[in-house]
Design a protein around this motif. Structure first.
Motif: not given
Length: 220
Positions: A26-27, A193-200, A16-24
Motif C-alpha cells: 500500500s506504500d 516480518q513487519e511491513p518495513t522489512a519488505f521495503m528494501p 499475518i505475513g500476507k496482511h503485512r505484505l499488503e500493508r507494505a
C-alpha cells in the motif's frame, strides 16, 4: 515484478505475513507486482480427514497449555495488526492438499489472490474445516469459479504431483518454514516480518525490473 509466497493455509503466521505484505504494498501503490501463491504443507503426512484440533496441538507443542501460550502470542500479534483471528473456534486441523489444489485451479483464472483470502478467512475467522469438500466448493463459488468445474477438479487427482514437486523444490532451496517470500526469484524474506522489512526488497526488485526494461526497450 514477481513475488512467490510459500505458505500453508492453516499457518497463522502466513495469514499475518500476507496482511503485512499488503500493508507494505500500500506504500508502493504504483509498483507492478504479480503474486504467486506456492504450496508448502506443514503436515504433508496428515490423514485425509484431518485430526482433532486438541490432539494436534498437544502433539505439536507437547501439551495443550504450551499450545495456549504460543497461540496467545499469535493472537496478540494479529490483534495489533487488526486481524481477527479466532483460533479457539477451530475444531479440526485439516489436510490442506485439496485447498492448495483449489488455489492452483483459481490461479488459471486470475483468482488465486481471492481464493487464498477466502480460505484464510474461512479457517481463521469462520472456523471452517478447509479440508472438507463442501467448504472448498462453497469458497470456490464465492471466488467466482464454476461450481461444476471445481467439483470435478477436486474429485480427481489433477495437480497433486505438481504440488508435491513444488514443495520438494522449496525444501531443496532451503525453505524450512513459512511464510517465505521470494522476489524475482532472487531475494528471499522469511517469516511474518513487519511491513518495513519488505521495503528494501520491493525497491531492489523494482530497480532490477527498471534496469531490465531500459536494456530491452529501444530508444525512440
Amino acid at each position: 515484478m514477481i513475488v512467490e509466497i510459500y505458505s500453508d493455509l492453516i499457518c497463522p503466521w502466513c495469514y499475518i505475513g500476507k496482511h503485512r505484505l499488503e500493508r507494505a504494498l500500500s506504500d508502493r501503490p504504483r509498483l507492478p507486482l504479480e503474486r504467486r501463491w506456492q504450496p508448502y504443507e506443514l503436515n504433508p503426512e496428515m490423514a485425509p480427514g484431518g485430526i482433532d484440533r486438541v490432539a494436534y496441538l498437544a502433539t505439536k507443542f507437547g501439551g495443550i497449555e504450551r499450545a495456549r501460550q504460543v497461540y496467545g502470542v499469535i493472537e496478540e500479534t494479529a490483534a495489533r495488526d487488526g486481524i481477527p483471528l479466532k483460533l479457539d473456534g477451530i475444531r479440526r486441523t485439516p489436510n490442506t492438499l485439496s485447498a492448495h489444489r483449489l488455489v492452483r485451479l483459481a490461479s488459471r483464472s486470475g483468482l488465486a489472490d481471492r481464493m487464498t483470502n477466502l480460505l484464510f478467512d474461512a479457517y481463521f475467522v469462520q472456523s471452517l474445516d478447509i479440508g472438507e469438500q463442501d467448504v472448498l466448493l462453497a469458497k470456490a463459488a464465492e471466488a467466482g469459479l464454476d461450481p461444476d468445474m471445481a467439483r470435478d477438479y477436486l474429485a480427481g487427482t489433477a495437480d497433486i504431483a505438481a504440488i508435491r514437486a513444488t514443495e520438494s523444490v522449496a525444501r531443496q532451496l532451503g525453505i524450512q518454514a513459512v511464510p517465505c517470500f521470494i522476489f524475482n526469484r532472487r531475494y528471499a524474506l522469511a517469516g511474518a516480518q513487519e511491513p518495513t522489512a519488505f521495503m528494501p526488497l520491493l525497491d531492489l526488485a523494482a530497480e532490477e525490473v527498471d534496469a531490465f526494461t531500459q536494456r530491452v526497450t529501444p530508444p525512440l
